[in-house]
Motif scaffolding. Structure first.
Motif, PDB file in Angstrom:
ATOM      1  N   ILE A 104      -4.616   9.115 -12.716  1.00 48.56           N
ATOM      2  CA  ILE A 104      -3.898  10.144 -11.897  1.00 48.56           C
ATOM      3  C   ILE A 104      -4.534  11.060 -11.030  1.00 48.56           C
ATOM      4  CG2 ILE A 104      -2.501  12.302 -12.589  1.00 48.56           C
ATOM      5  CD1 ILE A 104      -2.079  11.295 -15.477  1.00 48.56           C
ATOM      6  N   ALA A 105      -4.014  11.079  -9.871  1.00 49.15           N
ATOM      7  CA  ALA A 105      -4.639  11.978  -8.777  1.00 49.15           C
ATOM      8  C   ALA A 105      -3.502  12.977  -8.243  1.00 49.15           C
ATOM      9  CB  ALA A 105      -5.192  11.095  -7.639  1.00 49.15           C
ATOM     10  N   VAL A 106      -4.031  13.926  -7.592  1.00 53.12           N
ATOM     11  CA  VAL A 106      -3.153  14.741  -6.802  1.00 53.12           C
ATOM     12  C   VAL A 106      -3.165  14.550  -5.322  1.00 53.12           C
ATOM     13  CG1 VAL A 106      -2.447  17.249  -6.345  1.00 53.12           C
ATOM     14  CG2 VAL A 106      -3.415  16.293  -8.815  1.00 53.12           C
ATOM     15  N   ALA A 107      -1.906  14.440  -4.738  1.00 51.93           N
ATOM     16  CA  ALA A 107      -1.878  14.575  -3.182  1.00 51.93           C
ATOM     17  C   ALA A 107      -2.159  15.833  -2.517  1.00 51.93           C
ATOM     18  CB  ALA A 107      -0.648  13.884  -2.891  1.00 51.93           C
ATOM     19  N   ASP A 108      -2.997  15.834  -1.585  1.00 53.01           N
ATOM     20  CA  ASP A 108      -3.151  17.147  -0.631  1.00 53.01           C
ATOM     21  C   ASP A 108      -2.147  17.422   0.361  1.00 53.01           C
ATOM     22  OD1 ASP A 108      -4.911  18.767   1.815  1.00 53.01           O
ATOM     23  OD2 ASP A 108      -6.068  19.006  -0.173  1.00 53.01           O
ATOM     24  N   ARG A 109      -1.885  18.811   0.622  1.00 55.61           N
ATOM     25  CA  ARG A 109      -0.783  19.016   1.561  1.00 55.61           C
ATOM     26  C   ARG A 109      -1.346  18.817   3.059  1.00 55.61           C
ATOM     27  NH1 ARG A 109       1.487  23.193   0.507  1.00 55.61           N
ATOM     28  NH2 ARG A 109       0.906  23.396  -1.615  1.00 55.61           N
ATOM     29  N   ASN A 110      -2.601  18.708   3.217  1.00 55.54           N
ATOM     30  CA  ASN A 110      -3.194  18.676   4.370  1.00 55.54           C
ATOM     31  C   ASN A 110      -4.206  17.465   4.722  1.00 55.54           C
ATOM     32  OD1 ASN A 110      -2.333  21.290   5.291  1.00 55.54           O
ATOM     33  ND2 ASN A 110      -3.986  22.252   3.950  1.00 55.54           N
ATOM     34  N   ARG A 111      -4.399  16.631   3.846  1.00 53.88           N
ATOM     35  CA  ARG A 111      -5.254  15.510   3.987  1.00 53.88           C
ATOM     36  C   ARG A 111      -4.607  14.418   3.450  1.00 53.88           C
ATOM     37  NH1 ARG A 111     -10.849  17.847   1.559  1.00 53.88           N
ATOM     38  NH2 ARG A 111      -9.166  18.555   0.209  1.00 53.88           N
ATOM     39  N   GLY A 148       8.173  15.122   7.772  1.00 50.79           N
ATOM     40  CA  GLY A 148       8.097  16.640   7.822  1.00 50.79           C
ATOM     41  C   GLY A 148       6.941  17.276   8.349  1.00 50.79           C
ATOM     42  N   ILE A 149       5.902  16.654   9.108  1.00 50.67           N
ATOM     43  CA  ILE A 149       4.822  17.059   9.775  1.00 50.67           C
ATOM     44  C   ILE A 149       4.819  16.725  11.384  1.00 50.67           C
ATOM     45  CG2 ILE A 149       3.496  17.120   7.692  1.00 50.67           C
ATOM     46  CD1 ILE A 149       2.408  14.520   8.487  1.00 50.67           C
ATOM     47  N   SER A 150       4.070  17.376  11.842  1.00 45.00           N
ATOM     48  CA  SER A 150       4.265  16.869  13.545  1.00 45.00           C
ATOM     49  C   SER A 150       3.729  15.631  13.723  1.00 45.00           C
ATOM     50  CB  SER A 150       3.031  17.847  13.929  1.00 45.00           C
ATOM     51  OG  SER A 150       1.529  17.418  13.805  1.00 45.00           O
ATOM     52  N   THR A 151       4.167  15.006  14.883  1.00 48.69           N
ATOM     53  CA  THR A 151       3.941  13.608  15.582  1.00 48.69           C
ATOM     54  C   THR A 151       2.430  13.555  15.590  1.00 48.69           C
ATOM     55  OG1 THR A 151       6.082  13.529  16.774  1.00 48.69           O
ATOM     56  CG2 THR A 151       4.494  12.329  17.438  1.00 48.69           C
ATOM     57  N   ARG A 195       0.692  -1.277  -0.231  1.00 48.77           N
ATOM     58  CA  ARG A 195      -0.144  -0.038   0.020  1.00 48.77           C
ATOM     59  C   ARG A 195       0.910   1.306   0.060  1.00 48.77           C
ATOM     60  NH1 ARG A 195      -3.870  -0.362   5.038  1.00 48.77           N
ATOM     61  NH2 ARG A 195      -2.126  -0.835   5.964  1.00 48.77           N
ATOM     62  N   LEU A 196       0.284   2.225  -0.638  1.00 46.01           N
ATOM     63  CA  LEU A 196       1.038   3.698  -0.833  1.00 46.01           C
ATOM     64  C   LEU A 196       0.140   4.479  -0.332  1.00 46.01           C
ATOM     65  CD1 LEU A 196       3.355   5.774  -1.682  1.00 46.01           C
ATOM     66  CD2 LEU A 196       2.540   5.436  -4.018  1.00 46.01           C
ATOM     67  N   VAL A 197       0.304   5.319   0.485  1.00 43.49           N
ATOM     68  CA  VAL A 197      -0.577   6.641   1.045  1.00 43.49           C
ATOM     69  C   VAL A 197       0.287   7.768   1.300  1.00 43.49           C
ATOM     70  CG1 VAL A 197      -2.240   7.403   2.593  1.00 43.49           C
ATOM     71  CG2 VAL A 197      -2.003   4.762   1.939  1.00 43.49           C
ATOM     72  N   SER A 198      -0.345   9.126   0.730  1.00 43.52           N
ATOM     73  CA  SER A 198       0.186  10.134   1.026  1.00 43.52           C
ATOM     74  C   SER A 198      -0.470  10.705   2.499  1.00 43.52           C
ATOM     75  CB  SER A 198       0.181  11.301   0.094  1.00 43.52           C
ATOM     76  OG  SER A 198       0.658  12.431   0.503  1.00 43.52           O
ATOM     77  N   ILE A 199       0.352  10.884   3.613  1.00 42.97           N
ATOM     78  CA  ILE A 199      -0.218  11.365   4.773  1.00 42.97           C
ATOM     79  C   ILE A 199      -0.264  12.961   4.541  1.00 42.97           C
ATOM     80  CG2 ILE A 199      -0.016  11.727   7.241  1.00 42.97           C
ATOM     81  CD1 ILE A 199       1.163   8.795   7.363  1.00 42.97           C
ATOM     82  N   ALA A 200       0.916  13.546   3.987  1.00 39.27           N
ATOM     83  CA  ALA A 200       0.942  14.682   3.647  1.00 39.27           C
ATOM     84  C   ALA A 200       1.917  15.017   2.507  1.00 39.27           C
ATOM     85  CB  ALA A 200       1.175  15.678   4.789  1.00 39.27           C
ATOM     86  N   SER A 201       1.861  15.903   1.602  1.00 36.22           N
ATOM     87  CA  SER A 201       2.549  16.282   0.595  1.00 36.22           C
ATOM     88  C   SER A 201       2.462  17.508   0.236  1.00 36.22           C
ATOM     89  CB  SER A 201       2.513  14.989  -0.548  1.00 36.22           C
ATOM     90  OG  SER A 201       3.441  15.342  -1.615  1.00 36.22           O
ATOM     91  N   GLY A 202       3.564  18.445   0.237  1.00 38.10           N
ATOM     92  CA  GLY A 202       3.570  19.901  -0.331  1.00 38.10           C
ATOM     93  C   GLY A 202       4.780  20.694   0.186  1.00 38.10           C
ATOM     94  N   SER A 203       4.901  21.847  -0.455  1.00 35.77           N
ATOM     95  CA  SER A 203       5.939  22.514   0.217  1.00 35.77           C
ATOM     96  C   SER A 203       5.897  22.784   1.702  1.00 35.77           C
ATOM     97  CB  SER A 203       6.001  23.848  -0.681  1.00 35.77           C
ATOM     98  OG  SER A 203       4.789  24.391  -0.534  1.00 35.77           O
TER      99      SER A 203
END
Length: 265
Positions: free
Chosen positions: A251-258, A29-32, A2-10
């Protein structure tokens, strides 16, 4: 797998890759708290992780590493130079002793039932890597923070089932936007970030009939937006001339907050 983006962005990056028995993070790169919430959504505890792979020492990839690693004492896999950069980073300020596992570009290593191949990327960091993960006959890669790509990059991405690929900025938005000139040059440079156009061109080199999922990530908050990245990448795939169209692939786009959807490979 499985591959999941927990957060992805600048502003922060954390990607989960796992099998039934092995669970890893690529970057922290995000909080615990946010990492724990993301893992909980997958039915996983922080203590169940087998490793944290760090691509490079910039704050949006290591911002939560100190607190998370102290809480769970998970091995940290990085190049020597990246680890030295982490230790010298003001955003981290020290890590528990004995957790570092040194890795080398182009030398595969195993964590549980996963084989992981780090490979070099062009970015303004000490010795940055992207990662390809193979397990159970499936392959996925997480590739962000590269100013350009070469045949070397393509070779590491052949035969994938899924990829999280940087589509950081729209060139025209960056050129006309509010960033100072030096920062625009850095982002557009060979050691900066991959544009929407370049992401689509790279995908055109590696897509094949068995490709299951493309997740575009590490979008700039100021110089991109999801619909633009999606449409530009699809159009670039069309222009490569390899017989595929952007509409041929999921094709999808990962969200920075979700969190993204769970990509089963």
């Amino acid at each position: 797998m499985r591959l999941v983006s927990i957060a992805s962005g600048s502003s922060g990056n954390c990607i989960y890759v796992g099998t039934d028995t092995t669970h890893i993070l690529i970057d922290a790169g995000i909080s615990t708290k946010r990492i724990e919430e993301g893992l909980a959504g997958l039915g996983i505890k922080g203590s169940e992780l087998s490793g944290i792979l760090i691509t490079h020492e910039h704050s949006d990839h290591i911002g939560g590493l100190r607190v998370f690693s102290k809480r769970y004492e998970i091995p940290i896999y990085t190049t020597k130079e990246t680890f030295e950069g982490i230790l010298g980073s003001r955003s981290v300020g020290g890590l528990p002793d004995g957790l570092h596992r040194e890795i080398f570009p182009d030398e595969a290593f195993s964590i549980g039932d996963m084989e992981i191949t780090p490979f070099s990327i062009e970015h303004d960091a000490a010795n940055p890597c992207a990662f390809r993960v193979d397990a159970g006959g499936s392959s996925a890669a997480v590739v962000t923070d590269l100013g350009n790509y070469s045949q070397y990059t393509i070779n590491h991405l052949l035969g994938l089932d899924a990829i999280l690929l940087e589509a950081n900025h729209d060139i025209r938005m960056l050129e006309t936007g509010p960033y100072p000139y030096y920062l625009k040059r850095r982002i557009m440079g060979n050691s900066g970030h991959l544009s929407n156009d370049s992401a689509g061109q790279l995908l055109g080199e590696i897509l094949h009939d068995g490709f299951k999922k493309v997740l575009l990530g590490h979008l700039s908050k100021e110089n991109n937006y999801a619909d633009l990245a999606y449409e530009t990448v699809r159009l670039e795939i069309n222009s490569v001339g390899n017989g595929y169209l952007g509409t041929d692939f999921d094709i999808a786009v990962a969200d920075r907050n979700r969190m993204s959807e769970i990509i089963d490979i």
